[in-house]
Design a protein around this motif. Structure first.
Motif, PDB file in Angstrom:
ATOM      1  N   PHE A  97       0.839  -1.209   0.000  1.00 33.67           N
ATOM      2  CA  PHE A  97       0.000   0.000   0.000  1.00 33.67           C
ATOM      3  C   PHE A  97       0.868   1.250   0.000  1.00 33.67           C
ATOM      4  CE2 PHE A  97      -1.937   3.255   2.834  1.00 33.67           C
ATOM      5  CZ  PHE A  97      -2.916   3.703   1.963  1.00 33.67           C
ATOM      6  N   ALA A  98       1.887   1.257   0.881  1.00 32.67           N
ATOM      7  CA  ALA A  98       2.773   2.425   0.940  1.00 32.67           C
ATOM      8  C   ALA A  98       3.470   2.632  -0.404  1.00 32.67           C
ATOM      9  CB  ALA A  98       3.805   2.242   2.054  1.00 32.67           C
ATOM     10  N   ALA A  99       3.879   1.533  -1.038  1.00 37.40           N
ATOM     11  CA  ALA A  99       4.549   1.638  -2.340  1.00 37.40           C
ATOM     12  C   ALA A  99       3.590   2.205  -3.386  1.00 37.40           C
ATOM     13  CB  ALA A  99       5.065   0.272  -2.766  1.00 37.40           C
TER      14      ALA A  99
ATOM     15  N   ALA B 156      11.446  -2.457  -4.204  1.00 35.92           N
ATOM     16  CA  ALA B 156      11.392  -1.557  -3.051  1.00 35.92           C
ATOM     17  C   ALA B 156      10.947  -2.318  -1.804  1.00 35.92           C
ATOM     18  CB  ALA B 156      10.433  -0.398  -3.333  1.00 35.92           C
ATOM     19  N   ILE B 157       9.945  -3.175  -1.968  1.00 32.94           N
ATOM     20  CA  ILE B 157       9.469  -3.938  -0.808  1.00 32.94           C
ATOM     21  C   ILE B 157      10.568  -4.870  -0.305  1.00 32.94           C
ATOM     22  CG2 ILE B 157       7.797  -5.648  -0.007  1.00 32.94           C
ATOM     23  CD1 ILE B 157       5.775  -4.397  -1.901  1.00 32.94           C
TER      24      ILE B 157
ATOM     25  N   ILE C  26      10.381   3.241   1.964  1.00 38.67           N
ATOM     26  CA  ILE C  26      10.021   2.460   0.774  1.00 38.67           C
ATOM     27  C   ILE C  26      10.353   3.160  -0.545  1.00 38.67           C
ATOM     28  CG2 ILE C  26       7.608   3.219   0.568  1.00 38.67           C
ATOM     29  CD1 ILE C  26       7.803  -0.297   0.360  1.00 38.67           C
ATOM     30  N   HIS C  27      10.244   4.484  -0.573  1.00 36.96           N
ATOM     31  CA  HIS C  27      10.490   5.188  -1.835  1.00 36.96           C
ATOM     32  C   HIS C  27      11.883   5.800  -1.861  1.00 36.96           C
ATOM     33  CE1 HIS C  27       8.925   7.829   1.145  1.00 36.96           C
ATOM     34  NE2 HIS C  27       9.114   8.910   0.454  1.00 36.96           N
ATOM     35  N   ASP C  28      12.744   5.313  -0.974  1.00 40.64           N
ATOM     36  CA  ASP C  28      14.119   5.796  -0.915  1.00 40.64           C
ATOM     37  C   ASP C  28      14.155   7.323  -0.927  1.00 40.64           C
ATOM     38  OD1 ASP C  28      16.774   5.406  -0.682  1.00 40.64           O
ATOM     39  OD2 ASP C  28      17.168   5.205  -2.830  1.00 40.64           O
ATOM     40  N   PRO C  29      13.510   7.936   0.077  1.00 41.42           N
ATOM     41  CA  PRO C  29      13.321   9.387   0.054  1.00 41.42           C
ATOM     42  C   PRO C  29      14.616  10.147   0.279  1.00 41.42           C
ATOM     43  CG  PRO C  29      12.675   8.524   2.174  1.00 41.42           C
ATOM     44  CD  PRO C  29      13.018   7.333   1.323  1.00 41.42           C
ATOM     45  N   GLU C  30      14.623  11.403  -0.160  1.00 39.56           N
ATOM     46  CA  GLU C  30      15.814  12.223   0.025  1.00 39.56           C
ATOM     47  C   GLU C  30      15.862  12.840   1.405  1.00 39.56           C
ATOM     48  OE1 GLU C  30      16.979  14.751  -3.069  1.00 39.56           O
ATOM     49  OE2 GLU C  30      15.764  13.731  -4.561  1.00 39.56           O
ATOM     50  N   VAL C  31      14.686  12.945   2.017  1.00 38.63           N
ATOM     51  CA  VAL C  31      14.609  13.534   3.344  1.00 38.63           C
ATOM     52  C   VAL C  31      13.925  12.530   4.257  1.00 38.63           C
ATOM     53  CG1 VAL C  31      13.603  15.379   4.717  1.00 38.63           C
ATOM     54  CG2 VAL C  31      14.457  15.870   2.432  1.00 38.63           C
ATOM     55  N   LEU C  32      14.546  12.266   5.401  1.00 38.09           N
ATOM     56  CA  LEU C  32      13.929  11.338   6.346  1.00 38.09           C
ATOM     57  C   LEU C  32      13.626  12.069   7.639  1.00 38.09           C
ATOM     58  CD1 LEU C  32      15.949   8.036   6.019  1.00 38.09           C
ATOM     59  CD2 LEU C  32      13.471   8.255   5.910  1.00 38.09           C
ATOM     60  N   VAL C  33      12.410  11.935   8.110  1.00 38.10           N
ATOM     61  CA  VAL C  33      12.033  12.509   9.390  1.00 38.10           C
ATOM     62  C   VAL C  33      11.579  11.348  10.263  1.00 38.10           C
ATOM     63  CG1 VAL C  33      10.517  14.109  10.571  1.00 38.10           C
ATOM     64  CG2 VAL C  33      11.317  14.640   8.278  1.00 38.10           C
ATOM     65  N   LEU C  34      12.343  11.041  11.293  1.00 39.68           N
ATOM     66  CA  LEU C  34      12.064   9.856  12.100  1.00 39.68           C
ATOM     67  C   LEU C  34      11.848  10.279  13.549  1.00 39.68           C
ATOM     68  CD1 LEU C  34      14.993   7.697  10.641  1.00 39.68           C
ATOM     69  CD2 LEU C  34      12.633   7.771   9.833  1.00 39.68           C
ATOM     70  N   ASP C  35      10.647  10.056  14.051  1.00 38.46           N
ATOM     71  CA  ASP C  35      10.344  10.450  15.424  1.00 38.46           C
ATOM     72  C   ASP C  35      10.586   9.250  16.339  1.00 38.46           C
ATOM     73  OD1 ASP C  35       9.572  11.890  17.592  1.00 38.46           O
ATOM     74  OD2 ASP C  35       7.656  12.535  16.771  1.00 38.46           O
TER      75      ASP C  35
END
Ligand code: ATP
Ligand code: MG
Lengths: 248, 306
Positions: free
Chosen positions: B97-99, B112-113, B148-157
């Motif tokens: 679903f996220a993909a 990706a999965i 999953i989408h190999d993002p350029e920005v990661l925000v991890l709480d």
């Protein structure tokens, strides 16, 4: 535009699948079919009428949907809010309206499936007599629009709270108001105090007269417009409520 | 990649975030520290576009988050604090679903999965329902979704919250690895993670930034930093006193330099003194300072501060 629609479909597909992974969906379908059967054949006097029509079947729908549709719609947003998945969903690349539309269409499709499963009633009356199947088709169409309107309202009340029970009760109350303001005993009562113009205005908000048209086999553009505007307004309100919720 | 200017968020009369500004570039891992209720999660929710800021500007990859939210959100992978996931789905279904939501299809989606399943060690639970997962696995599932989408920005709480020590270690390494090519912001209450993963750390308290620097710079703010601890037979406080202020701690003597910049000098002086006095040293070391001491000192309310 194409990718916007794809996002709506992805959300809708997930939502619809989530109905069928829980036993609640099947319980709902069984209850819905049992109740339509009961109201049509027993309380509606299907056989006693001696006519080949589904008037006794459709006549109960505004009341049947009154409880069943908010039960389907109550989880739409409350559940997302309660479990925190709202944050996940809305930080993915979607607009709020795509999310609202996707979830709404999924639960509407679920209600359409429930409605489609009443086809034995159509078969029965075709076996027993010679009904006007065009009228039955518009009746089904009207019923679908009616369930869509109730659903959009339930969607709106569901966005208001993280508590499904509260969402359900609010949904029932608003839908009940939409029935009652055009219900004859109520309009008669109202006519004692208010001028006929006022009574007509109030009654124009009711689902009943608009729903009746479809049962007579007529698709009036004003009825269509009524149902679509209820859906449109309620979904718009859902968007506003969600935005206010997020703004804190 | 992330530019934040004078960010403010008010909830009623309360200012949860009160004028925060910082930038995070590609190749940086920014650790976000602060006591409970400091405003870390609120800031992250604004960066990811979940809640609108009351005041201020946020741009991600050049896109203003309030004006072009879709473009900004496409660049971001976000792990929310509670690590939410749809309980009625399986891990695989959820990642698919996220993909889909990220526009991945066909072979790219499968790849990706597979990639995030491997990165987050989800192989053994791939077809298990999310509602039956243990807390740590649920957390990792949500982390996988963010990658999953190999993002350029990661925000991890709080990405390591609820993980076992091995997994904490793996996730820290993962963050450091990802940080080489991406801009990463992550919040944590575990101060060792600052050393283990961050290139820079920000301490935030009651909505305001109270410290901003590399881990070494932050440690340097410690009162302890630069002090020389010495223990052994014959060591005497009187002889050490000319070099600086002396404290006795756990049978060891700690000399604080008058001038922090000359810390390396102090250790040499102590060593020379020990030779002159023929002390039999057991330990001699220059303190780096401790993050937890710095953290406590700058985030405790004034009433509690010593
Ligand atoms: N929706 C909201 N309505 C009102 N107040 C809120 C809301 N969300 C957060 N707050 C308040 O804002 C402040 C900051 O909260 P936030 O969750 O950002 O803290 P935090 O730094 O993430 O803390 P923790 O370390 O406990 O996760 C808190 O005082 C909290 O009560
Ligand atoms: Mg937090």
């Amino acid at each position: 535009m194409i990718s916007a629609w794809k996002t709506v479909r992805t959300i809708a597909r997930r939502e619809l699948a989530s109905y069928f992974t829980s036993p609640v969906a099947y319980v709902f379908l069984v209850i819905f079919l049992l109740l339509t059967g009961f109201f049509t054949f027993t309380a509606g006097g299907f056989f006693e009428r001696g006519e080949a029509s589904l008037a006794s079947f459709f006549g109960w729908h505004p009341w049947l949907y009154l409880v069943l549709v908010p039960a389907v719609g109550m989880r739409l947003w409350s559940e997302e809010r309660r479990s925190g998945t709202l944050e996940l969903l809305l930080t993915m690349p979607v607009t709020t309206w795509q999310a609202i539309l996707g979830k709404f269409l999924a639960s509407w499709a679920f209600l359409a499936i429930a409605l489609a499963l009443t086809f034995p009633v159509v078969l029965t009356v075709n076996v027993l007599g010679d009904p006007d199947n065009g009228v039955i088709a518009t009746g089904y169409f009207g019923s679908l629009l009616l369930s869509g309107s109730y659903l959009a309202i339930s969607c709106m009340t569901s966005a208001m709270t993280r508590n499904q029970v509260v969402a359900f009760i609010l949904g029932v109350v608003i839908c009940l108001f939409l029935i009652l303001c055009g219900f004859n005993p109520v309009t008669d009562l109202l006519a004692r105090w208010a001028s006929p113009a006022v009574v007509d205005t109030v009654a124009a908000f009711s689902v009943i007269p608009h729903f009746d048209g479809f049962q007579k086999g007529v698709i009036d553009s004003r009825d269509l417009f009524y149902f679509l505007s209820v859906i449109g307004f309620a979904l718009f309100a859902t968007g506003v409520i969600l935005r206010n919720h997020r703004a804190g | 990649m992330i530019r934040i200017e004078n960010l403010v968020k008010s909830f009623g009369p309360k200012r949860a975030v009160d004028g925060v500004s910082f930038n995070v570039e590609r190749g940086e891992v920014l650790g976000f520290l602060g006591p409970n209720g400091a405003g870390k999660s609120t800031t992250m929710r604004m960066i990811t576009g979940f809640i609108p800021p009351t005041e201020g500007k946020i741009a991600v990859g050049g896109y203003d988050v309030t004006e072009s939210p879709l473009e900004a959100k496409r660049l971001i992978g976000y792990l929310p604090e509670a690590a939410p996931a749809y309980p009625d789905m399986t891990v695989h279904g959820f990642l698919a679903f996220a993909a889909d939501m990220r526009g991945l299809t066909g072979g790219a989606k499968h790849k990706a999965i597979d990639r995030v399943v491997e990165l987050c060690f989800l192989d053994s639970v791939l077809h298990q329902g999310i509602d039956t997962l243990s807390k740590g696995y649920k957390h990792r599932t949500c982390l996988a979704q963010a990658l999953i989408h190999d993002p350029e920005v990661l925000v991890l709480d709080e990405p390591t919250d609820g993980l076992d020590p091995n997994q904490k270690h793996e996730v820290r390494n993962l963050i450091r690895e990802l940080g080489r090519t991406k801009a990463v912001v992550f919040s944590t209450h575990i101060l060792e993670e600052v050393d283990a993963a961050c290139t820079r750390a920000i301490i935030i308290d009651r909505g305001r930034i109270v410290a901003n620097g590399t881990p070494a710079e932050l440690r340097g703010m410690s009162g302890l930093a630069g002090a020389v601890t010495v223990s052994g037979q014959g060591v005497s406080a009187d002889k050490l006193a000319p070099l600086g202020r002396v404290e006795v701690a756990d049978g060891a003597y700690r000399v604080f330099p008058a001038d922090k910049a000359a810390a390396g000098e102090l250790a040499r002086e102590v060593a020379a003194l020990a030779t002159r006095e023929s002390w039999r040293l057991e330990a001699l070391r220059t303190e780096e300072g401790q993050l937890d001491e710095v953290f406590r000192r700058i985030t405790l309310p004034d009433t509690v501060k010593k």
